[in-house]
Design an enzyme around this catalytic site. Structure first.
Site, PDB file in Angstrom:
ATOM      1  N   LYS A 140     -12.148   7.838 -10.578  1.00 65.11           N
ATOM      2  CA  LYS A 140     -12.081   9.301 -10.539  1.00 65.11           C
ATOM      3  C   LYS A 140     -13.445   9.891 -10.245  1.00 65.11           C
ATOM      4  CE  LYS A 140      -8.802  11.695 -13.236  1.00 65.11           C
ATOM      5  NZ  LYS A 140      -8.402  12.114 -14.580  1.00 65.11           N
TER       6      LYS A 140
HETATM    7  C1  E4P Z   1      -5.805  14.005 -15.235  1.00 67.51           C
HETATM    8  O1  E4P Z   1      -6.107  13.417 -14.233  1.00 67.51           O
HETATM    9  C2  E4P Z   1      -6.573  15.159 -15.766  1.00 67.51           C
HETATM   10  O2  E4P Z   1      -7.822  14.740 -16.183  1.00 67.51           O
HETATM   11  C3  E4P Z   1      -5.793  15.817 -16.858  1.00 67.51           C
HETATM   12  O3  E4P Z   1      -4.469  16.008 -16.396  1.00 67.51           O
HETATM   13  C4  E4P Z   1      -6.386  17.128 -17.337  1.00 67.51           C
HETATM   14  O4  E4P Z   1      -5.477  17.751 -18.206  1.00 67.51           O
HETATM   15  P1  E4P Z   1      -5.874  18.993 -19.146  1.00 67.51           P
HETATM   16  O5  E4P Z   1      -6.119  20.165 -18.265  1.00 67.51           O
HETATM   17  O6  E4P Z   1      -4.690  19.191 -20.039  1.00 67.51           O
HETATM   18  O7  E4P Z   1      -7.115  18.588 -19.884  1.00 67.51           O
END
Ligand code: E4P
Length: 301
Positions: free
Chosen positions: A92
């Site tokens: 990521k």
């Molecule tokens: C996933 O890839 C993201 O990091 C995650 O969905 C973020 O979610 P949030 O906005 O609930 O923290």
């Protein structure tokens, strides 16, 4: 649509895998922190992640923690080298690692995406909040683009003066239809009495109403996902869209209706997806109607 589970909690991952519906896992530093806190810090991070990667039926997204392209590339390669022997791994990278204006880091994410993708490492581009960011991620060679639907809904509501935890809860459905109708109604009120198209076009009141309940032409988190899919389909990009920051089952339904490639879903939202009052009521009825004659079918002879 593939379903990824949006958690770093091993128990949740194992449980959801046992339901037969998980195609991958996404983590981020905040989700890792939750998992570490749950174990009061007593965790061997490397072994813990290895276990997740081993049991996951598809890619596990692991996030870098630096903000220059050189460091993100180094960290991405290291994470990939450490964990890809045990299963599928995606790295990521934030679309833009700046934490404030004028840091000079705006293009560091893109440089890292380009290099890691050229190395053959699948990159999941995170923190995507606009269709144009998603377009750049795809151009740079990303395997996945993660638009944060829930955070866009939060942003729109916050701009309307609503407070999360007070005026709305994290899991609340974002009702863009009501916002749309409210905007139309306000516009009609304000436009009444204006005689020329130019007057309406130049009106500050009209402009102000149009800007409310949206983010620069994006009307909801689901709308963000829809616009990205439209762009990717128009040009045949291979980048897969992961609808992220999902807050409730209805949001999952709406991104699924768009034909999104993947939704990454928190454990509690996954649990909510199987529930309906009438299903439970139906079960109670069927269970109470089982007659002894029918029950005999299930007896081993
Ligand atoms: C996933 O890839 C993201 O990091 C995650 O969905 C973020 O979610 P949030 O906005 O609930 O923290």
């Amino acid at each position: 649509m593939k379903i990824f589970i949006d958690t770093a909690d091993l128990e949740e991952i194992k449980e959801a895998i046992s339901w037969g519906i998980v195609d991958g896992v996404t983590t981020n530093p905040s989700l890792i922190k939750k998992a570490v806190d749950k174990r009061s810090g007593k965790i061997s991070m490397e072994d813990y992640i290895k276990e997740i990667v081993k049991i996951a039926p598809g890619p596990v997204s692991l996030e870098v923690i630096s903000r220059t392209s050189e460091e993100m590339i180094r960290e991405g390669r290291l994470l990939y080298k450490k964990f890809s022997p045990f299963g599928e791994v995606a790295i990521k990278i934030p679309i833009n690692p700046s934490m404030k204006e004028d840091e000079g880091l705006d293009f560091e994410g893109l440089k890292a995406i380009k290099q890691l993708s050229a190395d053959g490492i699948p990159v999941n581009v995170t923190l995507i909040m606009t269709p144009e960011q998603a377009l750049l991620a795809a151009k740079a060679g990303a395997a996945y683009a993660s638009p944060f639907a829930g955070r866009i809904d939060d942003f729109i509501r916050t701009n309307l003066g609503m407070k999360r935890g007070h005026d709305f809860q994290k899991g609340d459905y974002f009702n863009y239809e009501v916002l749309h109708k409210a905007r139309e109604r306000k516009l009609e009120e304000v436009m009444e009495g204006m005689s020329s198209i130019r007057e309406i076009y130049e009106s500050k009141d009209v402009d102000s109403i149009l800007k409310q309940g949206q983010d620069n032409g994006v009307y909801s988190g689901v709308d963000l996902v829809a616009r990205i899919l439209r762009i990717y389909r128009a040009y045949g990009f291979k980048t897969e869209v992961i609808a992220a920051s999902i807050r409730n089952p209805r949001q999952v339904r709406e991104v699924a209706e768009l034909g999104v490639h993947i939704a990454t879903i928190p454990f509690d939202v996954l649990k909510g997806m199987v529930k309906h009052y009438k299903t439970m009521e139906g079960m109670r009825g069927f269970m109470s109607d089982v007659v002894p004659q029918y029950r005999t079918l299930f007896e081993e002879s």
